[in-house]
Design an enzyme around this catalytic site. Structure first.
Site, short mmCIF file in Angstrom:
data_model
loop_
_atom_site.label_atom_id
_atom_site.label_comp_id
_atom_site.label_asym_id
_atom_site.label_seq_id
_atom_site.Cartn_x
_atom_site.Cartn_y
_atom_site.Cartn_z
N ASP A 143 -62.51 15.87 -68.50
CA ASP A 143 -62.87 17.28 -68.65
C ASP A 143 -62.10 17.91 -69.81
O ASP A 143 -61.07 17.39 -70.26
CB ASP A 143 -62.56 18.04 -67.36
N LEU A 144 -62.57 19.07 -70.24
CA LEU A 144 -61.99 19.77 -71.38
C LEU A 144 -60.48 19.95 -71.24
O LEU A 144 -59.73 19.70 -72.19
CB LEU A 144 -62.66 21.13 -71.53
#
Length: 237
Positions: free
Chosen positions: A106-107
Site C-alpha cells: 500500500d501507499l
C-alpha cells in the site's frame, strides 16, 4: 505480467516482415540460432528470454533480472502514477523496461518490495497455492493483548468476500507493536484484521517474503539485485 510465449516462425516473420516460407528457408540454411544452437523446428516455443539470432543479427536478447527495493512511505507500487512517486521511479541507473512488481505494498506501507521482468518467477512467488510466508512489523494505535494472538491464529471471516482467512501468526513485541506472518494476501488484510479490534494500524513494514529478507543495509528508497540463492529460493518450497 504474463510470460510471452510463442512460435519461433511467427516471431521471425513478424520481426523481419517476411513470409513464413522465407523463415523455413532461413532454418534450412542454418541462418537462425536459438540460445546458441541452430534452430530446426518452425514451431519451436520461445519466450521473452530466448536469445534469437538471424544471419548474425540479434533479434531478441533479454536477461532475467530481479531486485529488492526498500520501499519508503508515500511511494506507490506502480510503474506510472499521476499523484505519487512510483517504485520504478526509484530504480535509477538501470533499465526498467519490462520490470514489474511481485507483490504490491500500500501507499503508506514500507519495506521489502520485489521487482522482476520474469513473469514465471513472480507467478511462482505470489501464486495463492504456493502460500509463501510474508512477514510484517506492525505498529498499532492502541495496546495489544493475547486475544489478538488467538484471533489471528483462528482466522477471521470477511463477510464482504465470504471468505475466512488462513491462520496467521502474531507475535507480541511490545504493548503497541507486533510481528505478523501471513500465508496469503487479501485486500488490506492486516489492517482489516486489526480493525476487528478497532485498533488502527499506525505503520506497516514488510520484512520478508519467503526466504527473501529485506537487506537492512538498504536505506529507504535504495535497491539492489537479488543474489542467485535468493532467486532460487522461490522454487524450493
Amino acid at each position: 505480467m504474463v510470460s510471452k510465449r510463442g512460435r519461433l516462425d511467427q516471431f521471425i516473420a513478424g520481426t523481419l516482415q517476411i513470409p513464413k516460407k522465407a523463415v523455413r528457408e532461413l532454418l534450412i540454411n542454418n541462418k537462425v540460432r536459438v540460445d546458441g544452437q541452430f534452430a530446426k523446428s518452425l514451431d519451436l516455443q520461445i519466450d521473452e528470454f530466448t536469445h534469437i539470432e538471424c544471419n548474425g543479427v540479434v533479434l531478441r536478447h533479454y536477461q532475467k533480472r530481479y531486485y529488492m527495493l526498500n520501499k519508503p512511505d508515500g511511494v506507490v507500487s506502480a510503474t506510472i502514477d499521476d499523484k505519487h512517486p512510483t517504485a520504478l521511479g526509484l530504480m535509477t541507473g538501470i533499465n526498467t523496461e519490462m520490470l514489474h512488481i511481485a507483490g504490491r505494498l500500500d501507499l503508506h506501507s514500507t519495506g521489502l518490495l520485489l521487482l522482476t521482468n520474469d513473469a514465471k518467477w513472480s507467478e511462482a512467488l505470489m501464486a495463492p497455492d504456493h502460500k509463501v510466508d510474508k512477514k510484517y512489523l506492525v505498529t498499532l494505535a492502541n495496546p495489544l493483548d493475547q486475544a489478538y494472538v488467538e484471533a489471528f491464529a483462528n482466522g477471521m471471516y470477511f463477510e464482504y468476500e465470504n471468505i475466512t482467512t488462513l491462520p496467521a501468526q502474531l507475535m507480541l513485541l511490545s504493548s503497541h507493536q507486533a510481528r505478523v506472518v501471513l500465508r496469503e494476501g487479501k485486500y488490506h488484510q492486516i489492517k482489516r484484521m486489526f480493525g476487528r479490534f478497532r485498533n488502527p494500524v499506525v505503520a506497516l513494514h514488510r520484512e520478508s517474503v519467503g526466504d527473501i529478507v529485506l537487506d537492512h543495509t538498504l536505506l529507504a528508497g535504495e535497491f539492489r539485485a537479488l543474489t542467485k540463492a535468493e532467486v532460487d529460493s522461490v522454487f524450493q518450497h
